[in-house]
Enzyme design. Structure first.
Site, PDB file in Angstrom:
ATOM      1  N   GLU A   1       9.512   8.678 -16.894  1.00 35.24           N
ATOM      2  CA  GLU A   1       8.131   9.134 -17.117  1.00 35.24           C
ATOM      3  C   GLU A   1       7.666   8.814 -18.533  1.00 35.24           C
ATOM      4  OE1 GLU A   1       7.973  13.264 -15.940  1.00 35.24           O
ATOM      5  OE2 GLU A   1       8.441  12.776 -13.860  1.00 35.24           O
TER       6      GLU A   1
ATOM      7  N   SER B   1      14.652  21.784 -16.096  1.00 37.42           N
ATOM      8  CA  SER B   1      13.437  22.575 -16.293  1.00 37.42           C
ATOM      9  C   SER B   1      13.834  23.889 -16.951  1.00 37.42           C
ATOM     10  CB  SER B   1      12.784  22.834 -14.936  1.00 37.42           C
ATOM     11  OG  SER B   1      11.988  23.992 -14.997  1.00 37.42           O
TER      12      SER B   1
ATOM     13  N   HIS C   1       0.833  -1.214   0.000  1.00 34.99           N
ATOM     14  CA  HIS C   1       0.000   0.000   0.000  1.00 34.99           C
ATOM     15  C   HIS C   1       0.870   1.266   0.000  1.00 34.99           C
ATOM     16  CE1 HIS C   1      -3.211  -2.798   1.252  1.00 34.99           C
ATOM     17  NE2 HIS C   1      -2.299  -3.272   2.085  1.00 34.99           N
TER      18      HIS C   1
ATOM     19  N   LYS D   1      15.924  21.950 -10.827  1.00 33.64           N
ATOM     20  CA  LYS D   1      15.281  20.680 -11.166  1.00 33.64           C
ATOM     21  C   LYS D   1      16.167  19.715 -11.930  1.00 33.64           C
ATOM     22  CE  LYS D   1      10.773  20.734 -10.535  1.00 33.64           C
ATOM     23  NZ  LYS D   1       9.984  19.698 -10.899  1.00 33.64           N
TER      24      LYS D   1
END
Ligand code: ARG
Length: 467
Positions: free
Chosen positions: A290, A277, A156, A283
């Site tokens: 992704e 970024s 979980h 970043k």
């Protein structure tokens, strides 16, 4: 507009119809496989005395020269041809004259395209299996180096029990190993040759289908000519296996993304495999993971698309089946690329072992072991579960953990606690005592690692390629 079927028609095809119908834009990928199939067909026609040996040789030389000219950039495949089959035949006739018109004897584009697509897919099954094997090499390397890298195991997405990085990666080894098994099964089921099925009902020419099948390395010819020209099951199975591979890569990517987050900090992605970024200078984004996760959608899409196209198609060939190509090609390109990039990203990732171990020590991952400790001292498990539950509440309320509680405190929960509790529920003990088959205990995972090494030293493809 160069078509193979003008005779019956008194009018030119409408230009829009021609474009809608044509497949050359995407089936030009089948060039080499179309050549391979036609060479085998021409060789067989001569052996069966359907054409002469000289005619066969002229056809084969012509086909190979066309293929080579395209590959060397000396001949362009243009939209003036309807499909790759028309392109090859028209150019063959241009090169060798009327003899070229004999190539299509005893053949239809229906069995021709069924063959081309099978030859193409058969190779791609092998290429994708090879990519998976390289990925497994990377995973196994990381496993070997991290049998005692402790980390929390989750259920979980909540910390559950401590495991090791080797054990966690072993789960993915199993997944990609099953993916390879699936590819092997697909290869074995699809490796039968549809050539000779004709348009749908075979042919009256005395073709030797066993011969063409063996010339192209198939196990044998397919046994029903109507099924041969209209079976796309093998593509659906292949797309299903690509979908499962993508699903596995997507789960793995998700973990990489979570582990790379500021909150977790379990890993550092290499600069070469991350992106920045345009506005936020701090970043470093896990774009590769992704994108691999995101591309799963188009692979599933290909599977759904072909399943839907095939649903309700009557026997035998229908033009709907031309829709099998673009989506299959796209799914193959996508998955190959994803496995390759994912393996590159993994092999350059740094694991922050201390952060992982610290995280494994927090969040009461040793609570089950603490309960088991009381059980070993004679308390029934259900009672032990309750005692440790109360102890955990105490720890949470007081901002501490079980290992930091002094023995006198522990004894207020149960007088079965002794000095040995601290060793028994240490991170090292919690992991090293888990020695059932498939558990993370270091001695057990080492056995599994040597089994995986052995597994990777052999390859199902070797037997096939030798034949
Ligand atoms: N481009 C077609 C396909 O991909 C080739 C087969 C054409 N056969 C036919 N009867 N029109 O399916």
């Amino acid at each position: 507009m160069a078509q193979l079927w003008g005779g019956r028609f008194t009018k030119e095809t409408d230009k829009k119809v021609y474009d809608f119908n044509a497949s050359i834009r995407f089936d030009k990928r089948l060039l080499e496989r179309d050549c391979e199939g036609s060479v085998a067909h021409a060789a067989m026609l001569a052996r069966c005395n359907i054409i002469t040996q000289e005619e066969s040789t002229a056809i084969i030389d012509g086909l190979i020269s066309i293929k080579n000219d395209v590959l060397n950039g000396n001949l362009l495949i243009t939209d003036e041809y309807e499909d790759i089959h028309s392109f090859m035949e028209a150019n063959l006739i241009k090169r060798i004259g009327d003899t070229g018109k004999k190539l299509h004897t005893g053949r239809s584009r229906n069995d021709q395209v069924a063959l081309d697509m099978r030859l193409y897919t058969r190779l791609e099954v092998i290429f994708i299996d090879e990519e998976l094997k390289k990925l497994l090499d990377v995973i196994l390397q990381i496993m070997s180096e991290n049998t005692d890298t402790y980390m929390p195991g989750f259920t979980h997405l909540q910390k559950a029990q401590p495991v090791t990085l080797a054990h966690h990666f072993g789960a993915y080894f199993e997944m990609f190993k099953r993916d390879r098994d699936r590819l092997k099964d697909i290869f074995n089921r699809m490796n039968y040759c549809p050539l000779g099925a004709g348009a749908l009902a075979g042919t009256t020419y005395p073709l030797d289908r066993e011969l063409t099948a063996s010339l192209m390395g198939f196990y044998g010819p397919t046994l029903n000519s109507m099924d041969s020209v209209s079976d796309r099951d093998y593509l659906i199975e292949f797309l299903a296996s690509l979908s499962i591979i993508s699903m596995h890569l997507s789960r793995f990517s998700e973990e990489i993304i979570i582990w790379n987050s500021n909150e977790y900090g379990f890993i550092d992605l290499d600069d070469a495999f991350s992106t920045g970024s345009s506005i936020m200078p701090q970043k470093k984004n896990p774009d590769i993971a992704e994108l691999v996760r995101g591309k799963t959608g188009r692979v599933y899409g290909a599977l759904m698309s072909l399943l839907t196209t095939m649903k309700g198609l009557p026997l035998a060939y229908n033009k709907d089946m031309q829709e099998d190509k673009e989506l299959t090609f796209d799914a193959i390109d996508t998955v190959k690329n994803c496995i390759d990039l994912f393996a590159g990203m993994l092999s350059t990732t740094r694991f922050n072992k201390e952060v992982m171990a610290k995280s494994a020590m927090m969040g009461f991952t040793n609570a089950t072991d603490a309960a088991d400790y009381l059980v070993k001292k004679g308390m029934p498990f259900r009672d032990a579960h309750k005692v440790i539950g109360e102890l955990v509440v105490y720890c949470i309320d007081n901002g501490t953990d079980i290992l930091s509680c002094p023995l006198e405190k522990l004894k207020t929960f149960s007088d079965l606690f002794e000095e040995d509790i601290y060793k028994e529920i240490s991170l090292e003990t919690c992991v090293s005592k888990r020695l059932t088959i498939g558990a993370p205990g270091i001695d057990e995972i080492k056995k599994v690692i040597s089994f995986y090494k052995e597994y990777l030293s052999t390859d199902w493809k070797d037997n096939i390629l030798e034949q």
